[in-house]
Design an enzyme around this catalytic site. Structure first.
Site, PDB file in Angstrom:
ATOM      1  N   GLU A 299       0.094   4.982   0.627  1.00 24.37           N
ATOM      2  CA  GLU A 299      -0.748   6.238   1.169  1.00 24.37           C
ATOM      3  C   GLU A 299      -0.097   7.366   0.902  1.00 24.37           C
ATOM      4  O   GLU A 299       1.039   7.747   0.126  1.00 24.37           O
ATOM      5  CB  GLU A 299      -0.876   6.007   2.711  1.00 24.37           C
ATOM      6  CG  GLU A 299      -1.457   5.153   3.307  1.00 24.37           C
ATOM      7  CD  GLU A 299      -1.515   4.902   4.787  1.00 24.37           C
ATOM      8  OE1 GLU A 299      -2.390   4.072   5.244  1.00 24.37           O
ATOM      9  OE2 GLU A 299      -0.924   5.694   5.427  1.00 24.37           O
TER      10      GLU A 299
ATOM     11  N   ASN B 125       0.880  -1.050   0.006  1.00 24.92           N
ATOM     12  CA  ASN B 125       0.039   0.030   0.002  1.00 24.92           C
ATOM     13  C   ASN B 125       0.977   1.313   0.189  1.00 24.92           C
ATOM     14  O   ASN B 125       1.855   1.237   0.607  1.00 24.92           O
ATOM     15  CB  ASN B 125      -1.167  -0.106   1.277  1.00 24.92           C
ATOM     16  CG  ASN B 125      -0.625  -0.224   2.446  1.00 24.92           C
ATOM     17  OD1 ASN B 125       0.570  -0.889   2.527  1.00 24.92           O
ATOM     18  ND2 ASN B 125      -0.920   0.228   3.332  1.00 24.92           N
TER      19      ASN B 125
ATOM     20  N   GLU C 229      -2.968  -4.409  -3.171  1.00 20.57           N
ATOM     21  CA  GLU C 229      -3.593  -5.410  -4.254  1.00 20.57           C
ATOM     22  C   GLU C 229      -3.468  -4.603  -5.720  1.00 20.57           C
ATOM     23  O   GLU C 229      -3.053  -5.381  -6.832  1.00 20.57           O
ATOM     24  CB  GLU C 229      -4.990  -5.526  -3.981  1.00 20.57           C
ATOM     25  CG  GLU C 229      -5.286  -6.457  -2.764  1.00 20.57           C
ATOM     26  CD  GLU C 229      -5.463  -5.590  -1.443  1.00 20.57           C
ATOM     27  OE1 GLU C 229      -4.874  -4.530  -1.406  1.00 20.57           O
ATOM     28  OE2 GLU C 229      -6.523  -6.008  -0.828  1.00 20.57           O
TER      29      GLU C 229
ATOM     30  N   CYS D 283     -10.299  -4.482  -0.491  1.00 20.99           N
ATOM     31  CA  CYS D 283     -11.193  -3.276  -0.055  1.00 20.99           C
ATOM     32  C   CYS D 283     -12.395  -3.428  -1.291  1.00 20.99           C
ATOM     33  O   CYS D 283     -11.990  -4.071  -2.417  1.00 20.99           O
ATOM     34  CB  CYS D 283     -10.765  -2.103   0.367  1.00 20.99           C
ATOM     35  SG  CYS D 283     -10.132  -1.401  -1.128  1.00 20.99           S
TER      36      CYS D 283
ATOM     37  N   CYS E 289     -10.629  -2.577  -4.671  1.00 24.91           N
ATOM     38  CA  CYS E 289      -9.785  -3.440  -5.105  1.00 24.91           C
ATOM     39  C   CYS E 289     -10.342  -4.420  -5.880  1.00 24.91           C
ATOM     40  O   CYS E 289     -10.022  -5.266  -6.960  1.00 24.91           O
ATOM     41  CB  CYS E 289      -8.756  -4.110  -3.999  1.00 24.91           C
ATOM     42  SG  CYS E 289      -7.574  -2.739  -3.416  1.00 24.91           S
TER      43      CYS E 289
ATOM     44  N   CYS F 124      -3.749   0.907  -2.674  1.00 25.81           N
ATOM     45  CA  CYS F 124      -3.827  -0.381  -1.929  1.00 25.81           C
ATOM     46  C   CYS F 124      -2.769  -1.459  -2.514  1.00 25.81           C
ATOM     47  O   CYS F 124      -2.340  -1.334  -3.543  1.00 25.81           O
ATOM     48  CB  CYS F 124      -5.222  -1.199  -1.810  1.00 25.81           C
ATOM     49  SG  CYS F 124      -6.387  -0.311  -1.213  1.00 25.81           S
TER      50      CYS F 124
HETATM   51 ZN    ZN Z   1      -8.018  -2.115  -1.492  1.00 29.13          ZN
END
Ligand code: ZN
Length: 136
Positions: free
Chosen positions: A48, A46, A59, A90, A93, A57
């Site tokens: 940020e 990830n 993924e 999430c 994703c 993210c």
């Molecule tokens: Zn995600």
């Protein structure tokens, strides 16, 4: 749960990627590794951003790396978090995964001690909006 050898290898790559997580705001480290149908592994963490909405993210980082390298048919996704009960991808994703993973593709959820859960993609996103919506 039987974990294929190639998924165990991807888990190790996800653990490595997790260490690179850039998460100064949440301190929520995530690593991911996927395996394409051509058996190539792509990992990601990830990343940020202080604007939060621009955060990517793990993924999606792995997916973007694979697609930019020409691997668009993806078979396995391994996601590693520090949770005792590992977190699933999430919603953002899952939507991106719907573009490149099939309903029978595998999603493996792990923490640092190993892979804890297995799902087929169709179990996580039951009615995806995907490329087939544009085909006549
Ligand atoms: Zn995600």
């Amino acid at each position: 749960m039987i974990v294929p050898a190639k998924v165990k290898k991807a888990f190790k790559e996800a653990l490595k990627a997790q260490k690179a997580a850039y998460c100064p705001y949440s301190n929520y480290q995530v690593g991911a590794a996927l395996i394409s149908f051509r058996s190539k592994v792509f990992s990601g963490c990830n990343v940020e951003n202080s604007s939060f909405g621009a955060t990517i993210c793990a993924e999606r980082t792995a997916i973007l790396k694979s697609v930019s390298d020409g691997h668009i048919c993806l078979e396995h996704m391994v996601v590693v978090t520090n949770e005792i009960d590992p977190a699933p991808p999430c919603g953002n994703c899952l939507q991106v995964m719907a573009e490149f993973f099939g309903p029978q593709s595998h999603v493996w959820l792990a923490n640092k001690t190993g892979i804890k859960k297995h799902y087929l993609f169709k179990q996580l996103l039951t009615h995806p909006f995907g490329p087939k919506k544009f085909k006549k």
